[in-house]
Write a protein that holds these residues in place. Sequence first.
Motif, PDB file in Angstrom:
ATOM      1  N   ARG A 161       0.102  42.888  53.407  1.00 23.20           N
ATOM      2  CA  ARG A 161      -0.192  41.671  52.641  1.00 23.20           C
ATOM      3  C   ARG A 161      -0.842  40.605  53.534  1.00 23.20           C
ATOM      4  NH1 ARG A 161      -0.584  40.031  47.194  1.00 23.20           N
ATOM      5  NH2 ARG A 161      -0.854  37.806  47.356  1.00 23.20           N
ATOM      6  N   PHE A 162      -0.234  40.405  54.685  1.00 22.79           N
ATOM      7  CA  PHE A 162      -0.761  39.411  55.626  1.00 22.79           C
ATOM      8  C   PHE A 162      -2.207  39.754  56.017  1.00 22.79           C
ATOM      9  CE2 PHE A 162      -1.690  38.518  60.097  1.00 22.79           C
ATOM     10  CZ  PHE A 162      -1.636  37.140  60.095  1.00 22.79           C
ATOM     11  N   GLU A 163      -2.441  41.021  56.313  1.00 22.53           N
ATOM     12  CA  GLU A 163      -3.783  41.410  56.770  1.00 22.53           C
ATOM     13  C   GLU A 163      -4.800  41.313  55.634  1.00 22.53           C
ATOM     14  OE1 GLU A 163      -4.447  44.451  59.523  1.00 22.53           O
ATOM     15  OE2 GLU A 163      -2.549  44.154  60.579  1.00 22.53           O
TER      16      GLU A 163
ATOM     17  N   GLY B 242      -8.628  52.186  61.023  1.00 21.17           N
ATOM     18  CA  GLY B 242      -7.977  52.033  62.333  1.00 21.17           C
ATOM     19  C   GLY B 242      -8.557  50.969  63.232  1.00 21.17           C
ATOM     20  N   THR B 243      -9.564  50.218  62.752  1.00 24.84           N
ATOM     21  CA  THR B 243     -10.073  49.124  63.592  1.00 24.84           C
ATOM     22  C   THR B 243      -9.043  47.999  63.607  1.00 24.84           C
ATOM     23  OG1 THR B 243     -12.324  49.672  62.937  1.00 24.84           O
ATOM     24  CG2 THR B 243     -11.994  47.495  63.904  1.00 24.84           C
ATOM     25  N   PRO B 244      -8.639  47.511  64.787  1.00 20.54           N
ATOM     26  CA  PRO B 244      -7.645  46.436  64.829  1.00 20.54           C
ATOM     27  C   PRO B 244      -8.146  45.164  64.132  1.00 20.54           C
ATOM     28  CG  PRO B 244      -7.977  47.380  67.023  1.00 20.54           C
ATOM     29  CD  PRO B 244      -9.049  47.943  66.137  1.00 20.54           C
ATOM     30  N   LEU B 245      -7.202  44.455  63.547  1.00 18.81           N
ATOM     31  CA  LEU B 245      -7.530  43.217  62.826  1.00 18.81           C
ATOM     32  C   LEU B 245      -8.340  42.252  63.697  1.00 18.81           C
ATOM     33  CD1 LEU B 245      -6.978  41.536  60.201  1.00 18.81           C
ATOM     34  CD2 LEU B 245      -4.991  40.586  61.390  1.00 18.81           C
ATOM     35  N   ALA B 246      -7.925  42.086  64.948  1.00 17.15           N
ATOM     36  CA  ALA B 246      -8.585  41.094  65.813  1.00 17.15           C
ATOM     37  C   ALA B 246     -10.070  41.409  66.009  1.00 17.15           C
ATOM     38  CB  ALA B 246      -7.881  41.021  67.168  1.00 17.15           C
ATOM     39  N   TYR B 247     -10.429  42.704  66.094  1.00 14.46           N
ATOM     40  CA  TYR B 247     -11.846  43.051  66.249  1.00 14.46           C
ATOM     41  C   TYR B 247     -12.624  42.673  64.985  1.00 14.46           C
ATOM     42  CZ  TYR B 247     -10.835  45.896  70.437  1.00 14.46           C
ATOM     43  OH  TYR B 247     -10.462  46.350  71.678  1.00 14.46           O
ATOM     44  N   LEU B 248     -11.987  42.816  63.834  1.00 10.95           N
ATOM     45  CA  LEU B 248     -12.679  42.492  62.583  1.00 10.95           C
ATOM     46  C   LEU B 248     -12.873  40.984  62.453  1.00 10.95           C
ATOM     47  CD1 LEU B 248     -10.858  45.012  60.237  1.00 10.95           C
ATOM     48  CD2 LEU B 248     -13.176  45.189  61.164  1.00 10.95           C
ATOM     49  N   LEU B 249     -11.882  40.235  62.910  1.00 13.36           N
ATOM     50  CA  LEU B 249     -11.992  38.776  62.833  1.00 13.36           C
ATOM     51  C   LEU B 249     -12.907  38.245  63.933  1.00 13.36           C
ATOM     52  CD1 LEU B 249      -8.226  37.891  62.227  1.00 13.36           C
ATOM     53  CD2 LEU B 249     -10.021  38.181  60.509  1.00 13.36           C
ATOM     54  N   GLY B 250     -12.918  38.959  65.068  1.00 13.09           N
ATOM     55  CA  GLY B 250     -13.797  38.569  66.177  1.00 13.09           C
ATOM     56  C   GLY B 250     -13.206  37.512  67.094  1.00 13.09           C
ATOM     57  N   THR B 251     -12.048  36.989  66.737  1.00 14.18           N
ATOM     58  CA  THR B 251     -11.417  35.987  67.605  1.00 14.18           C
ATOM     59  C   THR B 251      -9.913  36.185  67.593  1.00 14.18           C
ATOM     60  OG1 THR B 251     -11.259  34.444  65.759  1.00 14.18           O
ATOM     61  CG2 THR B 251     -13.083  34.101  67.292  1.00 14.18           C
TER      62      THR B 251
ATOM     63  N   VAL C 149     -13.170  38.322  70.826  1.00 14.83           N
ATOM     64  CA  VAL C 149     -12.846  39.689  71.241  1.00 14.83           C
ATOM     65  C   VAL C 149     -13.730  40.677  70.480  1.00 14.83           C
ATOM     66  CG1 VAL C 149     -10.435  39.379  71.976  1.00 14.83           C
ATOM     67  CG2 VAL C 149     -10.920  39.775  69.572  1.00 14.83           C
ATOM     68  N   ASP C 150     -14.061  41.766  71.149  1.00 15.99           N
ATOM     69  CA  ASP C 150     -14.738  42.877  70.472  1.00 15.99           C
ATOM     70  C   ASP C 150     -14.304  44.170  71.150  1.00 15.99           C
ATOM     71  OD1 ASP C 150     -16.245  43.267  72.796  1.00 15.99           O
ATOM     72  OD2 ASP C 150     -17.971  42.164  72.043  1.00 15.99           O
TER      73      ASP C 150
ATOM     74  N   PRO D 147      -0.718  54.406  68.852  1.00 16.89           N
ATOM     75  CA  PRO D 147      -1.249  54.216  67.505  1.00 16.89           C
ATOM     76  C   PRO D 147      -2.784  54.152  67.529  1.00 16.89           C
ATOM     77  CG  PRO D 147       0.443  52.561  68.028  1.00 16.89           C
ATOM     78  CD  PRO D 147       0.180  53.322  69.284  1.00 16.89           C
ATOM     79  N   LYS D 148      -3.415  54.548  66.423  1.00 21.71           N
ATOM     80  CA  LYS D 148      -4.884  54.619  66.442  1.00 21.71           C
ATOM     81  C   LYS D 148      -5.531  53.251  66.689  1.00 21.71           C
ATOM     82  CE  LYS D 148      -5.287  54.542  61.437  1.00 21.71           C
ATOM     83  NZ  LYS D 148      -5.389  55.233  60.209  1.00 21.71           N
ATOM     84  N   GLU D 149      -4.866  52.181  66.263  1.00 23.32           N
ATOM     85  CA  GLU D 149      -5.398  50.830  66.526  1.00 23.32           C
ATOM     86  C   GLU D 149      -5.503  50.582  68.029  1.00 23.32           C
ATOM     87  OE1 GLU D 149      -3.199  51.348  64.207  1.00 23.32           O
ATOM     88  OE2 GLU D 149      -3.876  50.282  62.416  1.00 23.32           O
ATOM     89  N   VAL D 150      -4.500  51.046  68.773  1.00 24.88           N
ATOM     90  CA  VAL D 150      -4.502  50.818  70.220  1.00 24.88           C
ATOM     91  C   VAL D 150      -5.541  51.720  70.880  1.00 24.88           C
ATOM     92  CG1 VAL D 150      -3.096  50.797  72.319  1.00 24.88           C
ATOM     93  CG2 VAL D 150      -2.069  50.143  70.131  1.00 24.88           C
TER      94      VAL D 150
END
Length: 302
Positions: A41-43, A85-94, A104-105, A218-221
């Motif tokens: 939900r948060f994501e 599996g792309t981490p949230l932070a990469y999608l947000l970019g910061t 971050v990328d 985990p795949k995100e890592v």
Amino acid sequence: VVRESLKSGPGLEASDPEWTVRRILDWTTRYLRRGGVEAARFEAETLLAHALSTERLELYLHPDRTLSPKERARFRTLIKRRRAGTPLAYLLGTVEFMNTMLKVDESVLIPRAETEELVEQILKDLGPVHPGLRLLDLGTGSGAIAIALLVEWPEARALAVDISHRALKLARENARLNGVIERIDFVCCHWLSAISGGFDLVVSNPPYVPTEEFAALPKEVRAEPREALDGGPRGLREIERIVREVPSFLREGGRLYLEIGAGQVDDVRALLWETKAFSQVDALCDLAGRARIVRALRTRGR
Ligand SMILES: C[S@@+](CC[C@H](N)C(=O)[O-])C[C@H]1O[C@@H](n2cnc3c(N)ncnc32)[C@H](O)[C@@H]1O
């Protein structure tokens, strides 16, 4: 009818009935949860706010707002990548790290809460530092540690080292964005191989995941750069290299701080004592009671 098509990815097609914020969030939460995303939900909310260039709060204030086809398309791309599996932070970019906002990328490790604890510990131990303090950040990645410390210590200077050109490019951008670019230099090299001089403080969050455990992450890592994580057999290869070389770069009375993996503390302590360059070596535990920070005081010459 809410549907999920494997071929075209999630629903949200132009032909679908009114896609309001409320419906999209409910649908996406289920879609991400089925894909194994824990904080679904948060994501979903965070990614929708990002796709709409707004704040999460706005989604609650306007649950009946509808999305344009362009907004839906942007959002669909994000949630498909997230579920893959792309981490949230990469999608947000910061990402927020202590007192900083960092870009971050895929070229850098996403700074972690454990590393914030490391920075907090350093700030607590050193207090307000003397003007001109020189710090060295080994394996700077996004620049997180060095930049956060420089923001707190307006008269300190830093040298940030990484083996990755791409990481250093981003770290430089982050230093500029956080107003410390005038007080930081960057070197692309293998640990201490191309630097000289004495430092008051050396900090490192090196790669410390044992190679034998890498595949089980985990795949995100695993989406993060392997050279930022993989610390060789038992995760100690890079720590050992740093510990052996670092004494000649620390001024007497200078301090070394290392973030380490759970279960590595005895080995790291032994490596530090072996150098005969430190008078005090101790470990600090995280909130879960595991020793994750080692600090050492440089006293004797070698
Ligand atoms: C765990 S990440 C830490 C990144 C950042 N300091 C943080 O705490 O978020 C480790 C970093 O060490 C860098 N690194 C790995 N091997 C290195 C080497 N031989 N010499 C210099 N840097 C290295 C990686 O590129 C990566 O940026």
